[in-house]
Motif scaffolding. Structure first.
Motif, PDB file in Angstrom:
ATOM      1  N   ALA A 128     -10.128  -3.103  -4.695  1.00  0.00           N
ATOM      2  CA  ALA A 128     -10.377  -1.768  -5.241  1.00  0.00           C
ATOM      3  C   ALA A 128     -10.563  -0.743  -4.135  1.00  0.00           C
ATOM      4  O   ALA A 128     -10.203   0.431  -4.292  1.00  0.00           O
ATOM      5  N   GLY A 129     -11.100  -1.178  -2.991  1.00  0.00           N
ATOM      6  CA  GLY A 129     -11.338  -0.247  -1.889  1.00  0.00           C
ATOM      7  C   GLY A 129     -10.070   0.375  -1.343  1.00  0.00           C
ATOM      8  O   GLY A 129     -10.088   1.501  -0.836  1.00  0.00           O
ATOM      9  N   LEU A 130      -8.951  -0.337  -1.442  1.00  0.00           N
ATOM     10  CA  LEU A 130      -7.706   0.195  -0.914  1.00  0.00           C
ATOM     11  C   LEU A 130      -6.777   0.747  -1.991  1.00  0.00           C
ATOM     12  O   LEU A 130      -5.669   1.178  -1.672  1.00  0.00           O
ATOM     13  N   LEU A 131      -7.225   0.745  -3.238  1.00  0.00           N
ATOM     14  CA  LEU A 131      -6.383   1.299  -4.311  1.00  0.00           C
ATOM     15  C   LEU A 131      -5.967   2.754  -4.052  1.00  0.00           C
ATOM     16  O   LEU A 131      -4.816   3.131  -4.303  1.00  0.00           O
ATOM     17  N   PRO A 132      -6.885   3.623  -3.571  1.00  0.00           N
ATOM     18  CA  PRO A 132      -6.461   5.009  -3.310  1.00  0.00           C
ATOM     19  C   PRO A 132      -5.368   5.121  -2.254  1.00  0.00           C
ATOM     20  O   PRO A 132      -4.710   6.158  -2.152  1.00  0.00           O
ATOM     21  N   LEU A 133      -5.178   4.063  -1.455  1.00  0.00           N
ATOM     22  CA  LEU A 133      -4.177   4.103  -0.387  1.00  0.00           C
ATOM     23  C   LEU A 133      -2.921   3.323  -0.754  1.00  0.00           C
ATOM     24  O   LEU A 133      -2.049   3.116   0.098  1.00  0.00           O
ATOM     25  N   ALA A 134      -2.821   2.882  -2.011  1.00  0.00           N
ATOM     26  CA  ALA A 134      -1.722   2.006  -2.414  1.00  0.00           C
ATOM     27  C   ALA A 134      -0.359   2.624  -2.132  1.00  0.00           C
ATOM     28  O   ALA A 134       0.595   1.934  -1.762  1.00  0.00           O
ATOM     29  N   GLY A 135      -0.243   3.934  -2.278  1.00  0.00           N
ATOM     30  CA  GLY A 135       1.039   4.598  -2.057  1.00  0.00           C
ATOM     31  C   GLY A 135       1.476   4.598  -0.604  1.00  0.00           C
ATOM     32  O   GLY A 135       2.656   4.845  -0.312  1.00  0.00           O
ATOM     33  N   GLN A 136       0.548   4.310   0.324  1.00  0.00           N
ATOM     34  CA  GLN A 136       0.873   4.316   1.746  1.00  0.00           C
ATOM     35  C   GLN A 136       1.094   2.916   2.310  1.00  0.00           C
ATOM     36  O   GLN A 136       1.315   2.760   3.510  1.00  0.00           O
ATOM     37  N   LEU A 137       1.006   1.907   1.456  1.00  0.00           N
ATOM     38  CA  LEU A 137       1.110   0.533   1.908  1.00  0.00           C
ATOM     39  C   LEU A 137       2.454  -0.069   1.538  1.00  0.00           C
ATOM     40  O   LEU A 137       2.912   0.045   0.403  1.00  0.00           O
ATOM     41  N   GLY A 138       3.071  -0.724   2.504  1.00  0.00           N
ATOM     42  CA  GLY A 138       4.308  -1.440   2.250  1.00  0.00           C
ATOM     43  C   GLY A 138       4.025  -2.886   1.888  1.00  0.00           C
ATOM     44  O   GLY A 138       2.870  -3.334   1.868  1.00  0.00           O
ATOM     45  N   LEU A 139       5.081  -3.648   1.637  1.00  0.00           N
ATOM     46  CA  LEU A 139       4.931  -5.050   1.263  1.00  0.00           C
ATOM     47  C   LEU A 139       4.284  -5.853   2.377  1.00  0.00           C
ATOM     48  O   LEU A 139       3.413  -6.687   2.136  1.00  0.00           O
ATOM     49  N   ARG A 140       4.662  -5.568   3.615  1.00  0.00           N
ATOM     50  CA  ARG A 140       4.074  -6.272   4.750  1.00  0.00           C
ATOM     51  C   ARG A 140       2.586  -5.957   4.881  1.00  0.00           C
ATOM     52  O   ARG A 140       1.775  -6.835   5.175  1.00  0.00           O
ATOM     53  N   ASP A 141       2.203  -4.698   4.620  1.00  0.00           N
ATOM     54  CA  ASP A 141       0.797  -4.300   4.663  1.00  0.00           C
ATOM     55  C   ASP A 141      -0.018  -5.046   3.608  1.00  0.00           C
ATOM     56  O   ASP A 141      -1.134  -5.516   3.873  1.00  0.00           O
ATOM     57  N   LEU A 142       0.531  -5.130   2.403  1.00  0.00           N
ATOM     58  CA  LEU A 142      -0.162  -5.822   1.316  1.00  0.00           C
ATOM     59  C   LEU A 142      -0.342  -7.303   1.645  1.00  0.00           C
ATOM     60  O   LEU A 142      -1.399  -7.887   1.376  1.00  0.00           O
ATOM     61  N   TYR A 143       0.678  -7.907   2.219  1.00  0.00           N
ATOM     62  CA  TYR A 143       0.618  -9.324   2.598  1.00  0.00           C
ATOM     63  C   TYR A 143      -0.461  -9.542   3.656  1.00  0.00           C
ATOM     64  O   TYR A 143      -1.263 -10.471   3.576  1.00  0.00           O
ATOM     65  N   HIS A 144      -0.482  -8.656   4.653  1.00  0.00           N
ATOM     66  CA  HIS A 144      -1.476  -8.754   5.723  1.00  0.00           C
ATOM     67  C   HIS A 144      -2.896  -8.587   5.159  1.00  0.00           C
ATOM     68  O   HIS A 144      -3.805  -9.346   5.507  1.00  0.00           O
TER      69      HIS A 144
END
Length: 274
Positions: A128-144
């Motif tokens: 939930a802490g990173l939900l506001p930044l979801a639009g700035q995250l790529g697939l590699r970021d999410l995996y990391h």
């Protein structure tokens, strides 16, 4: 041992521990703390360099690692220190043991229920802490980031296993709580200071293999290494790449060591609980 387990009994015990944490809002409170810290660090983690805002998942994870090493082990130790000794003091342990359930099933059920509560709070909070930044995250970021959260859960389970062992050997809740805080203090604060002291005393002659092997004696350091060697940028920030032998920078090796930290204290608790 696993062949003779009544998993229905384990599930009942695990569900009881889980429901107790849900009823007293423990999971929600911890998840909220994690979410606020994750969001704050994502935006303000580079404030000391004079900039604010999201600067990439690698920098965010590197900043969160230092926080999680303090916070998750402390929560895990507080969560599990009275799991057995508390039941003994309340007189409910004798009632449990009079039922058709083994001591191992009691211990395993409690551990799984507490682990589920800790894992849920960690995953929901940091997610939930990173939900506001979801639009700035790529697939590699999410995996990391998912790998970071998963490793935090494993570290929490390792310290939860240690706290369960302390709960079994402690004579009362008061001493169990003291032992839990002392264990947290040693692994999170004292251990690395002792290691640095050994480096100073040896005048830098402590071999990299010995140094790396000593780091494996601390689940918090295993967690740190798992996240350091998941990113080249984070490796540069910490500067450990040159002192760690290749065999102990392999994520699979580090995961195996972390699993050992989960299993061995639990087996020690089971042996003492019999």
């Amino acid at each position: 041992m696993l062949m003779g387990i009544e998993w229905a009994q384990v599930g009942v015990m695990a569900g009881k521990e889980w429901r107790e944490r849900i009823r007293n809002w423990w999971v929600l409170a911890v998840a909220l703390i994690f979410a606020l810290f994750a969001l704050a660090i994502a935006y303000f983690g580079t404030a000391q360099q004079g900039t604010v805002g999201f600067h990439g998942i690698d920098i965010t994870v590197a900043s969160l690692v230092s926080l999680v090493i303090y916070l998750v082990p402390l929560i895990a130790m507080i969560l599990g220190y009275d799991a057995i000794v508390g039941e003994r003091e309340r007189g409910s342990l004798e009632l449990l043991l009079s039922m058709p359930i083994t001591r191992f099933e009691i211990l395993l059920g409690k551990y799984l229920g507490l682990s589920a509560a800790l894992a849920c709070a960690t995953a929901v909070g940091f997610g939930a802490g990173l939900l506001p930044l979801a639009g700035q995250l790529g697939l590699r970021d999410l995996y990391h980031y998912a790998g970071f959260v998963f490793s935090a859960i494993l570290m929490g389970m390792a310290f939860l296993s240690l706290s369960l062992w302390l709960s079994v050997i402690a004579p009362d809740r008061m001493r169990a709580s003291g032992m839990a805080i002392a264990t947290w203090f040693f692994f999170v604060l004292v251990f690395d200071l002792l290691l640095m002291g050994m480096l100073v005393v040896s005048k830098g002659n402590l071999g990299s293999t010995v140094f790396a092997s000593l780091l494996m004696l601390n689940p918090a350091d295993v967690f740190r290494l798992l996240n350091i060697f998941s990113s080249q940028q984070v490796q540069t920030m910490y500067g450990l790449a040159t002192v760690m032998p290749d065999g102990l920078t392999n994520p699979l090796v580090l995961l195996g060591i972390m699993l050992g930290w989960i299993i061995v204290p639990f087996l020690a608790a089971n042996w003492r609980f019999k």
